[in-house]
Design a protein around this motif. Structure first.
Motif, PDB file in Angstrom:
ATOM      1  N   GLY A  26       0.794  -1.228   0.000  1.00  0.00           N
ATOM      2  CA  GLY A  26       0.000   0.000   0.000  1.00  0.00           C
ATOM      3  C   GLY A  26       0.824   1.274   0.000  1.00  0.00           C
ATOM      4  N   ARG A  27       2.122   1.186   0.200  1.00  0.00           N
ATOM      5  CA  ARG A  27       2.961   2.387   0.111  1.00  0.00           C
ATOM      6  C   ARG A  27       4.305   2.055  -0.541  1.00  0.00           C
ATOM      7  NH1 ARG A  27       3.872   1.363   6.089  1.00  0.00           N
ATOM      8  NH2 ARG A  27       1.880   0.442   6.456  1.00  0.00           N
ATOM      9  N   THR A  28       4.233   1.377  -1.667  1.00  0.00           N
ATOM     10  CA  THR A  28       5.452   0.981  -2.367  1.00  0.00           C
ATOM     11  C   THR A  28       6.165   2.189  -2.970  1.00  0.00           C
ATOM     12  OG1 THR A  28       3.903   0.428  -4.119  1.00  0.00           O
ATOM     13  CG2 THR A  28       4.975  -1.403  -3.038  1.00  0.00           C
ATOM     14  N   PRO A  29       7.486   2.287  -2.745  1.00  0.00           N
ATOM     15  CA  PRO A  29       8.235   3.372  -3.374  1.00  0.00           C
ATOM     16  C   PRO A  29       8.305   3.157  -4.888  1.00  0.00           C
ATOM     17  CG  PRO A  29       9.733   1.861  -2.220  1.00  0.00           C
ATOM     18  CD  PRO A  29       8.335   1.372  -1.965  1.00  0.00           C
ATOM     19  N   THR A  30       8.229   4.256  -5.638  1.00  0.00           N
ATOM     20  CA  THR A  30       8.290   4.126  -7.100  1.00  0.00           C
ATOM     21  C   THR A  30       9.454   4.955  -7.637  1.00  0.00           C
ATOM     22  OG1 THR A  30       6.776   5.987  -7.351  1.00  0.00           O
ATOM     23  CG2 THR A  30       5.798   3.782  -7.377  1.00  0.00           C
ATOM     24  N   LYS A  31       9.833   4.652  -8.869  1.00  0.00           N
ATOM     25  CA  LYS A  31      10.853   5.461  -9.544  1.00  0.00           C
ATOM     26  C   LYS A  31      10.381   5.706 -10.974  1.00  0.00           C
ATOM     27  CE  LYS A  31      13.508   1.446 -11.004  1.00  0.00           C
ATOM     28  NZ  LYS A  31      14.733   0.675 -10.911  1.00  0.00           N
ATOM     29  N   ARG A  32      10.859   6.810 -11.551  1.00  0.00           N
ATOM     30  CA  ARG A  32      10.478   7.147 -12.916  1.00  0.00           C
ATOM     31  C   ARG A  32      11.396   6.412 -13.889  1.00  0.00           C
ATOM     32  NH1 ARG A  32       7.380  10.904 -15.077  1.00  0.00           N
ATOM     33  NH2 ARG A  32       7.075  12.085 -13.153  1.00  0.00           N
ATOM     34  N   VAL A  33      10.767   5.684 -14.822  1.00  0.00           N
ATOM     35  CA  VAL A  33      11.551   5.009 -15.871  1.00  0.00           C
ATOM     36  C   VAL A  33      10.999   5.509 -17.197  1.00  0.00           C
ATOM     37  CG1 VAL A  33      12.234   2.815 -16.900  1.00  0.00           C
ATOM     38  CG2 VAL A  33      11.865   2.971 -14.424  1.00  0.00           C
ATOM     39  N   GLY A  34      11.760   6.401 -17.885  1.00  0.00           N
ATOM     40  CA  GLY A  34      11.223   7.030 -19.083  1.00  0.00           C
ATOM     41  C   GLY A  34      10.008   7.855 -18.694  1.00  0.00           C
ATOM     42  N   ILE A  35       8.853   7.540 -19.276  1.00  0.00           N
ATOM     43  CA  ILE A  35       7.674   8.346 -18.968  1.00  0.00           C
ATOM     44  C   ILE A  35       6.742   7.684 -17.956  1.00  0.00           C
ATOM     45  CG2 ILE A  35       7.636   9.626 -21.163  1.00  0.00           C
ATOM     46  CD1 ILE A  35       5.383   7.584 -22.008  1.00  0.00           C
ATOM     47  N   VAL A  36       7.089   6.500 -17.459  1.00  0.00           N
ATOM     48  CA  VAL A  36       6.212   5.843 -16.476  1.00  0.00           C
ATOM     49  C   VAL A  36       6.897   5.717 -15.115  1.00  0.00           C
ATOM     50  CG1 VAL A  36       4.909   4.511 -18.172  1.00  0.00           C
ATOM     51  CG2 VAL A  36       6.991   3.532 -17.177  1.00  0.00           C
ATOM     52  N   ARG A  37       6.064   5.512 -14.098  1.00  0.00           N
ATOM     53  CA  ARG A  37       6.626   5.238 -12.763  1.00  0.00           C
ATOM     54  C   ARG A  37       6.513   3.742 -12.508  1.00  0.00           C
ATOM     55  NH1 ARG A  37       8.040   9.749 -10.342  1.00  0.00           N
ATOM     56  NH2 ARG A  37       8.817   8.500  -8.623  1.00  0.00           N
ATOM     57  N   GLN A  38       7.579   3.175 -11.972  1.00  0.00           N
ATOM     58  CA  GLN A  38       7.566   1.751 -11.659  1.00  0.00           C
ATOM     59  C   GLN A  38       7.924   1.555 -10.202  1.00  0.00           C
ATOM     60  OE1 GLN A  38      10.364  -0.198 -14.211  1.00  0.00           O
ATOM     61  NE2 GLN A  38       9.002  -0.134 -15.988  1.00  0.00           N
ATOM     62  N   VAL A  39       7.475   0.403  -9.669  1.00  0.00           N
ATOM     63  CA  VAL A  39       7.857   0.067  -8.297  1.00  0.00           C
ATOM     64  C   VAL A  39       9.384  -0.023  -8.231  1.00  0.00           C
ATOM     65  CG1 VAL A  39       7.789  -1.723  -6.526  1.00  0.00           C
ATOM     66  CG2 VAL A  39       5.721  -1.165  -7.824  1.00  0.00           C
ATOM     67  N   ASP A  40       9.934   0.647  -7.247  1.00  0.00           N
ATOM     68  CA  ASP A  40      11.390   0.637  -7.082  1.00  0.00           C
ATOM     69  C   ASP A  40      11.766  -0.527  -6.155  1.00  0.00           C
ATOM     70  OD1 ASP A  40      14.048   1.090  -6.656  1.00  0.00           O
ATOM     71  OD2 ASP A  40      13.836   3.249  -6.321  1.00  0.00           O
ATOM     72  N   TRP A  41      11.883  -1.710  -6.771  1.00  0.00           N
ATOM     73  CA  TRP A  41      12.136  -2.929  -5.981  1.00  0.00           C
ATOM     74  C   TRP A  41      13.451  -2.850  -5.230  1.00  0.00           C
ATOM     75  CZ3 TRP A  41       8.470  -6.213  -4.897  1.00  0.00           C
ATOM     76  CH2 TRP A  41       7.364  -6.282  -5.750  1.00  0.00           C
ATOM     77  N   ALA A  42      14.457  -2.284  -5.879  1.00  0.00           N
ATOM     78  CA  ALA A  42      15.779  -2.230  -5.241  1.00  0.00           C
ATOM     79  C   ALA A  42      15.698  -1.411  -3.960  1.00  0.00           C
ATOM     80  CB  ALA A  42      16.807  -1.642  -6.196  1.00  0.00           C
ATOM     81  N   GLN A  43      15.035  -0.240  -4.054  1.00  0.00           N
ATOM     82  CA  GLN A  43      14.918   0.621  -2.883  1.00  0.00           C
ATOM     83  C   GLN A  43      14.086  -0.057  -1.785  1.00  0.00           C
ATOM     84  OE1 GLN A  43      12.609   4.208  -3.112  1.00  0.00           O
ATOM     85  NE2 GLN A  43      13.476   4.971  -1.306  1.00  0.00           N
ATOM     86  N   MET A  44      13.013  -0.737  -2.232  1.00  0.00           N
ATOM     87  CA  MET A  44      12.129  -1.396  -1.285  1.00  0.00           C
ATOM     88  C   MET A  44      12.883  -2.492  -0.525  1.00  0.00           C
ATOM     89  SD  MET A  44       8.310  -2.235  -2.421  1.00  0.00           S
ATOM     90  CE  MET A  44       8.354  -3.985  -2.658  1.00  0.00           C
ATOM     91  N   ASN A  45      13.615  -3.326  -1.261  1.00  0.00           N
ATOM     92  CA  ASN A  45      14.367  -4.402  -0.610  1.00  0.00           C
ATOM     93  C   ASN A  45      15.423  -3.852   0.340  1.00  0.00           C
ATOM     94  OD1 ASN A  45      13.191  -6.853  -1.567  1.00  0.00           O
ATOM     95  ND2 ASN A  45      14.010  -6.368  -3.589  1.00  0.00           N
ATOM     96  N   GLU A  46      16.069  -2.783  -0.118  1.00  0.00           N
ATOM     97  CA  GLU A  46      17.131  -2.208   0.692  1.00  0.00           C
ATOM     98  C   GLU A  46      16.574  -1.633   1.999  1.00  0.00           C
ATOM     99  OE1 GLU A  46      19.992   1.458  -0.133  1.00  0.00           O
ATOM    100  OE2 GLU A  46      19.850   0.062  -1.836  1.00  0.00           O
ATOM    101  N   ARG A  47      15.457  -0.884   1.891  1.00  0.00           N
ATOM    102  CA  ARG A  47      14.878  -0.285   3.104  1.00  0.00           C
ATOM    103  C   ARG A  47      14.307  -1.347   4.031  1.00  0.00           C
ATOM    104  NH1 ARG A  47      10.854   4.313   1.968  1.00  0.00           N
ATOM    105  NH2 ARG A  47      10.675   4.173   4.231  1.00  0.00           N
ATOM    106  N   ALA A  48      13.661  -2.362   3.443  1.00  0.00           N
ATOM    107  CA  ALA A  48      13.099  -3.445   4.266  1.00  0.00           C
ATOM    108  C   ALA A  48      14.220  -4.143   5.023  1.00  0.00           C
ATOM    109  CB  ALA A  48      12.344  -4.433   3.383  1.00  0.00           C
ATOM    110  N   GLU A  49      15.300  -4.440   4.305  1.00  0.00           N
ATOM    111  CA  GLU A  49      16.418  -5.136   4.939  1.00  0.00           C
ATOM    112  C   GLU A  49      17.026  -4.291   6.046  1.00  0.00           C
ATOM    113  OE1 GLU A  49      19.951  -6.423   2.498  1.00  0.00           O
ATOM    114  OE2 GLU A  49      20.682  -6.034   4.546  1.00  0.00           O
TER     115      GLU A  49
END
Ligand code: ADP
Ligand code: MG
Length: 265
Positions: A116-139
């Protein structure tokens, strides 16, 4: 800052972090809460106890905006507030760990923590879930704050009971709360997992987080908490300092709905 504002801050510094007064809540004919008061002092661990159906979960659901009270007030640091949803409660620094943990088995540890509060990042013109950031912060939350090493890309269905509990607590820490509420966090755990959760509660409290712990276990209450608030049938029996009462006193409060002799509550 205007001096009037500063005075207001000084005045608020003495107010409890949470003060609930005269809370009433009915579901149809069932009176779940009949004018309950609860005070949470900054930095303490407070136990909320009482028999099944005494209103514990309803009281905390009223505090975190799952339910609206029929009557009564809730103040945070001396300011009366209306808490309309768990999201609003989180904005006031209040996070909750529910009894059933509410984890999604088929999602990863990190996805559960950021549900419900997944971090996103801009890739070109769309926003995508920033899995790397999410995993890093969770860890980071699990390792540095809860002292737990797990692969945050792993689905939670592969984890032990104690690890699942830690993930549920880790999720409550994502919003950096001042207050963590736990509704019977250890009721379904093995003995080993329980001692791990006790450590987690202590380490949160050592960091200055105020904890409200709903518990069935008097051992837990006596090893973890500063004060105990007892409910009986939707009514407040009283609040006592844990080290000034015995387990028998608490049992008497729960079963007879009366303050122990000599307690000034
Ligand atoms: N959503 C609901 N709808 C109807 N009745 C409810 C609801 N939630 C709680 N109750 C009733 O309110 C009373 C208090 O329940 P609860 O707060 O869950 O107690 P506890 O957590 O202390 O076991 C019980 O009689 C319960 O059946
Ligand atoms: Mg309950």
């Amino acid at each position: 800052m205007a001096s009037a504002d500063r005075l207001a801050e000084v005045a608020d510094a003495d107010a409890p972090i949470i003060e609930m007064r005269g809370i009433k809540k009915s579901f149809g004919q069932v009176v779940a809460l009949d004018g309950v008061d609860l005070t949470l002092e900054e930095g303490e661990v407070l136990a909320l106890v009482g028999d099944n159906g005494s209103g514990k979960s309803t009281l905390i659901k009223t505090l975190v905006g799952v339910h609206q009270p029929d009557a009564g007030t809730i103040s945070i640091r001396g300011e009366e507030r209306t808490i309309t949803s768990p999201k609003v409660a989180r904005e006031y620094g209040i996070s909750t760990v529910y009894q059933d943990l509410a984890l999604v088995d088929t999602l990863s540890v990190a996805a559960n923590m950021f549900l419900g509060r997944t971090p996103t990042k801009r890739v070109g013109i769309v926003r995508q879930v920033d899995w790397a950031q999410m995993n890093e912060r969770a860890e980071e939350i699990l390792r540095t704050r809860l002292n737990i090493e797990v692969d945050t890309t792993k689905e939670v269905e592969f984890l032990s009971g104690g690890e699942r509990q830690a993930i549920a607590i880790g999720r409550a820490l994502v919003t950096d709360p001042d207050i963590v509420i736990m509704d019977e966090p250890m009721s379904a755990l093995s003995t080993d997992s329980k001692s791990k959760v006790r450590e987690l509660v202590r380490s949160l409290n050592d960091e200055g987080i105020t904890v409200l712990l709903i518990s069935h276990s008097l051992d837990e209450v006596f090893s973890l908490t500063d004060r105990v608030t007892v409910l009986d049938n939707g009514r407040l029996v009283g609040t006592v300092e844990t080290d000034r009462v015995s387990k028998d006193d608490i049992v008497q409060m729960i079963v007879a709905g009366e303050m122990p002799a000599g307690a000034d509550g």
